[in-house]
Design a protein around this motif. Structure first.
Motif, PDB file in Angstrom:
ATOM      1  N   LEU A  73      -9.725  82.715  36.955  1.00 33.15           N
ATOM      2  CA  LEU A  73     -10.398  82.149  38.123  1.00 33.15           C
ATOM      3  C   LEU A  73     -11.112  80.864  37.720  1.00 33.15           C
ATOM      4  O   LEU A  73     -11.874  80.843  36.744  1.00 33.15           O
ATOM      5  CB  LEU A  73     -11.408  83.161  38.673  1.00 33.15           C
ATOM      6  N   THR A  74     -10.850  79.780  38.442  1.00 31.89           N
ATOM      7  CA  THR A  74     -11.508  78.503  38.131  1.00 31.89           C
ATOM      8  C   THR A  74     -12.908  78.471  38.749  1.00 31.89           C
ATOM      9  O   THR A  74     -13.228  79.245  39.662  1.00 31.89           O
ATOM     10  CB  THR A  74     -10.699  77.317  38.675  1.00 31.89           C
ATOM     11  N   ASP A  75     -13.736  77.546  38.247  1.00 35.29           N
ATOM     12  CA  ASP A  75     -15.085  77.400  38.800  1.00 35.29           C
ATOM     13  C   ASP A  75     -15.022  77.007  40.268  1.00 35.29           C
ATOM     14  O   ASP A  75     -15.840  77.468  41.087  1.00 35.29           O
ATOM     15  CB  ASP A  75     -15.860  76.337  38.015  1.00 35.29           C
ATOM     16  N   GLU A  76     -14.040  76.158  40.625  1.00 40.57           N
ATOM     17  CA  GLU A  76     -13.902  75.731  42.024  1.00 40.57           C
ATOM     18  C   GLU A  76     -13.558  76.915  42.925  1.00 40.57           C
ATOM     19  O   GLU A  76     -14.089  77.050  44.029  1.00 40.57           O
ATOM     20  CB  GLU A  76     -12.821  74.649  42.151  1.00 40.57           C
ATOM     21  N   GLU A  77     -12.666  77.772  42.447  1.00 42.69           N
ATOM     22  CA  GLU A  77     -12.281  78.948  43.238  1.00 42.69           C
ATOM     23  C   GLU A  77     -13.449  79.905  43.392  1.00 42.69           C
ATOM     24  O   GLU A  77     -13.656  80.481  44.470  1.00 42.69           O
ATOM     25  CB  GLU A  77     -11.096  79.655  42.568  1.00 42.69           C
ATOM     26  N   TYR A  78     -14.222  80.078  42.326  1.00 42.11           N
ATOM     27  CA  TYR A  78     -15.385  80.962  42.439  1.00 42.11           C
ATOM     28  C   TYR A  78     -16.414  80.371  43.402  1.00 42.11           C
ATOM     29  O   TYR A  78     -16.991  81.098  44.227  1.00 42.11           O
ATOM     30  CB  TYR A  78     -16.032  81.206  41.078  1.00 42.11           C
ATOM     31  N   SER A  79     -16.640  79.066  43.304  1.00 47.42           N
ATOM     32  CA  SER A  79     -17.607  78.412  44.206  1.00 47.42           C
ATOM     33  C   SER A  79     -17.192  78.582  45.658  1.00 47.42           C
ATOM     34  O   SER A  79     -18.034  78.822  46.537  1.00 47.42           O
ATOM     35  CB  SER A  79     -17.723  76.921  43.860  1.00 47.42           C
TER      36      SER A  79
END
Length: 473
Positions: free
Chosen positions: A167-173
């Protein structure tokens, strides 16, 4: 069995289902009254025929036995129980007597013939040229499909690319933003000022799709088509938001409440809403107000509102874990589908038409249940073109059957088995979903063959997972 001249209405010798969504077996089928073919086509490559003969004496003996039974059971006014004349029984119950004779003679002889020839039918046998008369020999041909030989040599050479599932930081955000947005409150901005980035504009709009085709008339230029206008009331748009189209950001930034704006938006060809993709829309927009969103504090109190979490950190950890699992599951599912698609291309074999028709019916039933859940009435379902619907499902059904048969064959090679514990967990899940007591569910599925279908499908799913882990790199 099915006669081509007259239906014998016997039960199929073998019933096999390739329904990929076994959860459906916990529910009743809708009465959508789509008709089945009287004598389904058979795949010529898999069709076998056997000749069966029964002597005249045995035919007469069977008729006599069945007639005697009807004499004992028949209740006809004017005759005492068990005393109805044989001639009256034979005329009044001719169809029923013939049916029982067929069941006693044909089924037994058919089973014996296929055992002797070591054949395994996978479709309902169709009886050809059957003539049945008391005192005469019974002769008929039975046509049916057999399972194809499936050679899966080289299945372990298929290359599968394991996707990057982290999971990327953008997806988590984005995931966190969705949660926070669901608990935000929207408040009006009271001060008299223009819209700036970070504000939410409350707007009313009307959009006209500009037609590419126009014609010149005495009244001037007119559009050829009549596309319905796009309208919205009290719609919130985030100024400078990453999901807000640039044209709206540019037009609304600096505008004030009660201001009316006119501008055009050129939608990209890959825009998510199909009717707008590649279109140019002329908008009339009225700014009705400026809003701001207020979000709860990210603390333990808010975490407890979101679930059984002791702290905000615990909630974030679980949210990240769940989002990661969903992403991994979705990507692996797509990779497995690609792997199965390669199996379909690699292994060519004829498919029993009986299996294809069963899968078409399963797909049709699922589609009709979905329509019913969306509110379609039964009378409207009956107006559907079922012949066209079946035809549209055929290619997908054929591929699903192929995948099932390939996985069954590879399961044999790999020695994949299903434990009773796995089956029990699945039944418990179905019981919860259908709100049917576990024991009642198990008994029903045992009686209607659903348990075997679920077991088959679970084994296929397990085989697919085993192959993915083995082949993915």
């Amino acid at each position: 069995m099915t006669e081509t001249n007259e239906t014998a209405e016997l039960q199929p010798e073998v019933t096999t289902t390739h329904d990929h969504e076994h959860h459906d077996h916990a529910h009743d089928h809708h009465d959508h009254e789509h008709t089945h073919q009287h004598a389904p086509a058979l795949n010529p490559e898999l069709t076998r025929e056997i000749d069966v003969e029964v002597g005249a004496d045995e035919v007469s003996k069977s008729f006599k036995s069945v007639v005697k039974k009807y004499q004992k059971l028949a209740r006809i006014p004017g005759f005492r129980a068990g005393k109805v004349p044989e001639t009256l029984v034979r005329s009044k119950f001719a169809k029923e007597i013939r049916q029982e004779v067929l069941e006693s003679l044909v089924s037994e002889r058919f089973r014996k013939a296929i055992d002797e020839q070591q054949l395994r039918p996978v479709s309902e046998p169709q009886l050809l040229d059957l003539q049945l008369f008391d005192g005469q020999p019974l002769k008929f041909k039975a046509a049916f499909e057999v399972a194809p030989e499936i050679d899966v040599a080289g299945y372990d050479n298929v290359s599968v690319t394991k996707p990057e599932a982290a999971l990327t930081d953008e997806e988590y955000s984005a995931e966190l933003a969705r949660v926070l947005d669901g608990h935000a409150t929207v408040e009006p901005v009271e001060e008299d000022r223009p819209l700036v980035d970070g504000d939410w504009a409350e707007i009313q709009f009307r959009g006209e799709v500009k037609d590419l085709a126009q014609t010149v008339t005495a009244d001037g230029v007119q559009s050829v088509s009549n596309t319905e206008p796009i309208t919205g009331e009290n719609v919130l748009i985030e100024i400078g938001g990453k999901n807000t189209l640039a044209a709206f950001n540019e037009a609304l930034r600096g505008a004030k409440p009660a201001q009316e704006l006119k501008f055009e938006v050129e939608y990209p060809a890959d825009f998510g809403e199909r009717r707008l993709a590649g279109q140019t829309v002329s908008y009339d927009v009225t700014v009705k107000g400026i809003k701001y969103k207020s979000f709860p504090e990210r603390d333990a109190e808010f975490a407890k509102q979101l679930g059984n979490y002791e702290s905000w950190e615990e909630f974030e950890n679980k949210l990240r874990e769940h989002a990661s699992d969903r992403k991994k599951s979705a990507l692996e599912s797509a990779a497995k589908d690609k792997m199965l698609g390669e199996f379909i291309e690699k292994f060519q074999f004829p498919v029993p038409e009986a299996f294809v028709q069963q899968q078409i019916e399963a797909r049709l039933d699922r589609g009709l249940r979905a329509l019913a859940q969306q509110g379609m009435k039964v009378e409207d379902m009956r107006k559907l073109d079922f012949q066209q619907l079946r035809a549209s499902q055929r290619d997908l059904a054929v591929n699903e059957v192929k995948v099932s048969m390939i996985l069954d064959r590879i399961a044999e090679v790999e020695g994949v088995t299903l434990s009773e514990e796995d089956l029990e967990r699945e039944l418990l899940l179905l019981s919860i979903q259908s709100r049917e007591p576990l024991e009642t569910l198990r008994d029903r599925l045992s009686n209607d063959g659903g348990l075997d279908r679920i077991r088959e499908q679970m084994r296929r799913e397990k085989t697919g997972s085993v192959l993915y882990e083995k082949l993915a790199s």
